[in-house]
Design a protein around this motif. Sequence first.
Motif, short mmCIF file in Angstrom:
data_model
loop_
_atom_site.label_atom_id
_atom_site.label_comp_id
_atom_site.label_asym_id
_atom_site.label_seq_id
_atom_site.Cartn_x
_atom_site.Cartn_y
_atom_site.Cartn_z
N MET B 83 0.84 -1.21 0.00
CA MET B 83 0.00 0.00 0.00
C MET B 83 0.87 1.25 0.00
O MET B 83 1.75 1.39 0.85
CB MET B 83 -0.90 0.00 1.24
CG MET B 83 -1.81 -1.22 1.35
SD MET B 83 -2.92 -1.13 2.79
CE MET B 83 -3.87 -2.65 2.58
N SER B 91 2.11 6.59 5.30
CA SER B 91 1.36 5.34 5.41
C SER B 91 0.40 5.34 6.60
O SER B 91 -0.39 4.40 6.75
CB SER B 91 2.30 4.14 5.48
OG SER B 91 2.43 3.56 4.20
N TRP B 94 -3.25 4.44 5.87
CA TRP B 94 -3.81 3.09 5.81
C TRP B 94 -4.08 2.53 7.20
O TRP B 94 -4.59 1.41 7.33
CB TRP B 94 -2.85 2.14 5.08
CG TRP B 94 -2.43 2.61 3.74
CD1 TRP B 94 -1.18 3.03 3.37
CD2 TRP B 94 -3.24 2.74 2.56
NE1 TRP B 94 -1.16 3.39 2.04
CE2 TRP B 94 -2.42 3.22 1.52
CE3 TRP B 94 -4.59 2.48 2.27
CZ2 TRP B 94 -2.89 3.45 0.23
CZ3 TRP B 94 -5.06 2.71 0.99
CH2 TRP B 94 -4.21 3.19 -0.02
N TRP B 104 -7.18 0.00 6.86
CA TRP B 104 -7.10 -1.02 5.82
C TRP B 104 -5.93 -1.97 6.07
O TRP B 104 -6.00 -3.13 5.70
CB TRP B 104 -6.93 -0.34 4.44
CG TRP B 104 -8.20 0.17 3.87
CD1 TRP B 104 -9.32 0.58 4.54
CD2 TRP B 104 -8.49 0.34 2.46
NE1 TRP B 104 -10.27 1.00 3.65
CE2 TRP B 104 -9.81 0.87 2.38
CE3 TRP B 104 -7.78 0.11 1.30
CZ2 TRP B 104 -10.41 1.16 1.16
CZ3 TRP B 104 -8.38 0.40 0.08
CH2 TRP B 104 -9.68 0.91 0.01
N ASN B 105 -4.85 -1.48 6.67
CA ASN B 105 -3.70 -2.37 6.90
C ASN B 105 -4.13 -3.58 7.74
O ASN B 105 -3.96 -4.73 7.35
CB ASN B 105 -2.53 -1.61 7.55
CG ASN B 105 -2.82 -1.11 8.96
OD1 ASN B 105 -3.97 -0.79 9.30
ND2 ASN B 105 -1.79 -1.03 9.77
N MET B 219 -0.66 -1.35 -4.70
CA MET B 219 -1.84 -0.48 -4.55
C MET B 219 -1.39 0.95 -4.31
O MET B 219 -0.53 1.20 -3.46
CB MET B 219 -2.68 -0.98 -3.37
CG MET B 219 -3.92 -0.17 -3.10
SD MET B 219 -5.17 -1.15 -2.18
CE MET B 219 -4.80 -0.70 -0.51
N HIS B 221 -2.77 5.33 -4.22
CA HIS B 221 -3.93 6.19 -3.97
C HIS B 221 -3.60 7.63 -4.33
O HIS B 221 -2.59 8.17 -3.88
CB HIS B 221 -4.32 6.10 -2.49
CG HIS B 221 -5.26 7.17 -2.04
ND1 HIS B 221 -4.99 7.99 -0.97
CD2 HIS B 221 -6.46 7.56 -2.53
CE1 HIS B 221 -5.99 8.84 -0.81
NE2 HIS B 221 -6.89 8.61 -1.73
#
Lengths: 314, 314
Positions: B83, B91, B94, B104-105, B219, B221
């Motif tokens: 991610m 990060s 996430w 999400w992690n 992924m 964003h």
Amino acid sequence: MKTLLTAFFVTSLIAVAADIRRDEPKKPLVLESQGSFFVGGEKKAVNAPTPNGGTVESSITVNQMYVQYQTPPGGDKHAPVVMVHGCCLSSKTWETTPDGRMGWNEYFVRKGRPVYLADQVSRARSGFDPTKINAVKAGTLPPSELPQVLAASHQVAWSVFRFGPKFGTPFSDGQFPIEAVDELYKQMIPDLNSLLPNPNPTWTNMAALAVKRHGAVLMGHSESGFFPEQAALIDPSGVKGIISIEMPCVTNFAAPQLATLAKIPTLVMFGDHLGDVTGGPANWLTSYQGCETFVHQVNNSGGDADDVSAEDGN
Amino acid sequence: MKTLLTAFFVTSLIAVAADIRRDEPKKPLVLESQGSFFVGGEKKAVNAPTPNGGTVESSITVNQMYVQYQTPPGGDKHAPVVMVHGCCLSSKTWETTPDGRMGWNEYFVRKGRPVYLADQVSRARSGFDPTKINAVKAGTLPPSELPQVLAASHQVAWSVFRFGPKFGTPFSDGQFPIEAVDELYKQMIPDLNSLLPNPNPTWTNMAALAVKRHGAVLMGHSESGFFPEQAALIDPSGVKGIISIEMPCVTNFAAPQLATLAKIPTLVMFGDHLGDVTGGPANWLTSYQGCETFVHQVNNSGGDADDVSAEDGN
């Protein structure tokens, strides 16, 4: 309480040392919870550029401190440990070692302690206040107003971490995995602490985090080694213990300040080869001697402080 | 493979949405392993100041990418998910949501997927190259050589994340926990990507990480939304899948590039209210339409790409 604390941490250190290069299979790690959040932070007005060349008043947030935590099952039996990294580093410093062994963060969690990793304000995931850099670029401030960005070179890191008497020559009894030193260099990131107001918001945020957690042990290293004491002097109410690792100590506190610190169990730790590296930005033997003085001052004020140095065979 | 991927991620999204404000007790999280490391990084010569006012040639490391990972038991049955965050974020984006829910992690780890969180090169724990800032301060470069530091204001974030038609006025059907927006603003940190060489080392490092892991789903964003494609064009050998979330797509790739991307299952995702916010730096409806074109181009080259937009009721 202090004796227990000392025993725990010295035992931990010995265990960590014994772990070196041992590659035993690890049991799965079980966590009651994990996550991240911010402590502190203030709104600041800035002039943002608009597409038509003007500016519009906007807001950014500055002085927030990013914190990542993991709590093992039953972790609420113990005060959490808040780990704060040193100069030119981030909380990466507490994670996986340069040669791939478990870091202190997981080690403490596996010993049942909730662990909080903080990135210092103005570093890493905490961000920094960019307004001075942008003002110099825009011509509204002179270049002299730029922050002094500390970028620890490989040479400085070698000296400050006392890997050997001169760059590229390690001590024969060193325990640092020198073959992985390039991985340590990747942890060294620019330090913008010269941008920070006084008192350092990291101190304020550490004190606030200890209160938020209804009590915490604060731990700092090198640049941040004395941050736990500074945090306690801002608000001691949540500070259940202090661990200060390798830093200069303040030795001219007034009696009321020492009285505050004397109520908090304190452990000061240094490694070895304190006097064996010269020419770098640090003088570790002088720092250690200053900390011995500080420990005596705290204890003379009725306190419970101890210093441990690998130089003394501890 | 693509159909499974799509089904998994769309289900995940719905589940995450359904999770909102539900506060059910969570089972302990079990991890086979966790840790952090760096991908890439190069040695760079710098002139460091000496105490006597001169300079000495030294080295720093630049362009490394910090990565933090967690692997659940049995996670090796699945390709890990890497991610990468967007502009002015780390990060953190996430991890735990601004209102304290699981990020999400952890969500992906609890679904059996190994998760790798990367901080973009020049951001957060990856550090940045400070030499230009220091050269301007020292007077050896003009202020115009300073990087353009992107600091997303609260107003810009409100517009770019499409919280509502104008700052402070949320959409009535929004799912973002608007009462916690101040916590999101704390995630917004200065973006120094203007310092980066071309190709962006984050792309190179993402491709290298996928190879190192013997295959990974990449992924991205927003700012990094198209990084998975750019990484695959540098080295597709490790890229087992691509998830691109809310970004402009490139629509003028040459046939050999499209042929490379056509071999990788690709999912492009957008949220709702794409055309309902004007005046900000992004034009999401145009971005989405460009990505529809990109998806058609990939599929016309024999590929397996899909786009999903909440606007279409997906």
